[in-house]
Design a protein around this motif. Structure first.
Motif, PDB file in Angstrom:
ATOM      1  N   ASP A 230       0.905  -1.120  -0.177  1.00  0.00           N
ATOM      2  CA  ASP A 230      -0.007  -0.086   0.165  1.00  0.00           C
ATOM      3  C   ASP A 230       1.001   1.263   0.097  1.00  0.00           C
ATOM      4  O   ASP A 230       0.673   2.172  -0.763  1.00  0.00           O
ATOM      5  CB  ASP A 230      -0.825   0.048   1.164  1.00  0.00           C
ATOM      6  CG  ASP A 230      -1.911   1.041   1.244  1.00  0.00           C
ATOM      7  OD1 ASP A 230      -2.752   1.189   0.306  1.00  0.00           O
ATOM      8  OD2 ASP A 230      -1.870   1.953   2.140  1.00  0.00           O
ATOM      9  N   GLN A 234       0.493   4.000  -2.944  1.00  0.00           N
ATOM     10  CA  GLN A 234       0.481   5.583  -2.615  1.00  0.00           C
ATOM     11  C   GLN A 234       1.586   6.469  -3.464  1.00  0.00           C
ATOM     12  O   GLN A 234       1.091   7.347  -3.957  1.00  0.00           O
ATOM     13  CB  GLN A 234       0.104   5.965  -1.046  1.00  0.00           C
ATOM     14  CG  GLN A 234      -0.870   5.010  -0.459  1.00  0.00           C
ATOM     15  CD  GLN A 234      -2.360   5.651  -1.257  1.00  0.00           C
ATOM     16  OE1 GLN A 234      -2.424   6.876  -1.737  1.00  0.00           O
ATOM     17  NE2 GLN A 234      -3.179   4.557  -1.207  1.00  0.00           N
ATOM     18  N   GLU A 238       0.606   9.044  -6.128  1.00  0.00           N
ATOM     19  CA  GLU A 238       0.921  10.473  -6.185  1.00  0.00           C
ATOM     20  C   GLU A 238       1.821  11.024  -7.376  1.00  0.00           C
ATOM     21  O   GLU A 238       1.622  12.121  -7.939  1.00  0.00           O
ATOM     22  CB  GLU A 238       1.564  10.883  -4.674  1.00  0.00           C
ATOM     23  CG  GLU A 238       0.744  10.552  -3.661  1.00  0.00           C
ATOM     24  CD  GLU A 238      -0.554  11.752  -3.827  1.00  0.00           C
ATOM     25  OE1 GLU A 238      -0.039  12.922  -4.103  1.00  0.00           O
ATOM     26  OE2 GLU A 238      -1.634  11.042  -3.236  1.00  0.00           O
TER      27      GLU A 238
END
Length: 318
Positions: A230, A234, A238
């Motif tokens: 995870d 992320q 981003e």
């Protein structure tokens, strides 16, 4: 009637001469063979020296040509191929791609750069290195635009690199996306029992042997791995958002790991248009002549890698 003693002596003398002649013949043939061997040895040595000399000339003259500047001084579009799996020591690895980028930017006649990507992805670390370097070089050379042009496939780490470009183009049938992170393996919990084998693992550190495929999955270990995945996911999301900005659609499926055709990707904001490298060079950069700046290993480097692979495959250390 002849004397038997004389006959016997005569036979002995004849046999002795025959044996001496035989020995002399064998000796002469041996010496002749030695002379022939020496002559052939010289020939083979000269031939080997010639081959080595030729290879050295090739190796020394076949540098990794990543400076394809035109001799007539005209501006050109610099092309950098990112083909295959993005991994360390591979042609699409960070070392090769960043070396190509620097050479393209340093060339005084580069009007724009095209990253021609055809990759299923690979290492997020290697893709991250390239993404960071593109952004750094763009900030130093704001007057040189960077375009990503997608071939058959630009998935995962390939797209991670592509979003660093000013604009992304693809064919309507190209496959784009796969924004996600995956880790896989197999479990063989009951296999050893069925084979009558016993698993023995010795380790220091409570979790050093975590995710052992021969042991049942532990909730804590699975949870830890999901946390790792995870976190990397992320970072990926981003990076895509920073690169694409408000061009992205609000459709959250973009970040689900799905892939899309070029036509669908255009509607989702994953790319900016449909077109190939020639189109981008001619219509967008304005420098129709394309010069390849892709870093490629020299023959010596290729030979060294093949020799290293051969050695690794032939030597095992347990």
């Amino acid at each position: 009637m002849s004397d038997p003693w004389l006959q016997n002596e005569s036979r002995k003398e004849t046999d002795a001469r025959f044996e001496q002649d035989l020995v002399n013949g064998i000796a002469r043939e041996f010496l002749a063979e030695r002379r022939r061997a020496r002559r052939w040895g010289i020939v083979f040595k000269l031939f080997g020296a010639g081959v080595v000399t030729i290879l050295l000339v090739i190796f020394l003259s076949d540098g990794a040509d990543i400076s394809g500047a035109r001799l007539d001084g005209a501006e050109h579009t610099a092309l950098i191929d990112i083909q295959g799996v993005i991994a360390n020591s591979e042609p699409a690895g960070a070392d090769h791609v960043t070396a190509s980028l620097r050479a393209a930017y340093e060339d005084g006649k580069t009007a724009g750069i095209i990253l021609r990507i055809n990759s299923p992805g690979g290492s997020p670390v290697q893709a991250g290195y390239v993404n960071d370097e593109i952004n750094r070089l763009k900030s130093e050379h704001p007057d040189i635009p960077v375009y990503a042009v997608i071939g058959d496939l630009c998935a995962s780490g390939g797209y991670y690199i592509a979003v660093a470009a000013d604009q992304i183009y693809a064919d309507k049938a190209s496959l784009v996306g796969s924004i996600g992170v995956v880790m896989g393996g197999f479990g063989f919990v009951d296999t050893l029992n069925k084979l009558g084998m016993e698993r023995r693992v010795y380790h220091a550190g409570a979790n050093k042997a975590f995710l052992d495929p021969f042991q049942p999955a532990q909730d804590e270990e699975v949870s830890h791995v999901n946390t790792l995945l995870d976190n990397v996911y992320q970072q990926f999301v981003e990076t895509v958002k920073q690169g694409r900005g408000d061009r992205l659609s609000a459709d959250e499926r973009i970040f689900s790991g799905l892939i899309w055709t070029g036509e669908q990707s255009l509607a989702l904001g994953l790319i900016d248009g449909l077109g190939n490298a020639d189109y981008v060079a001619r219509e967008l950069i304005g420098a129709e002549d394309i010069v390849d700046f892709t870093y490629r290993d020299t023959l010596l480097e290729q030979f060294s890698k093949e020799l290293g692979a051969l050695f690794r495959n032939s030597v095992r250390i347990f």
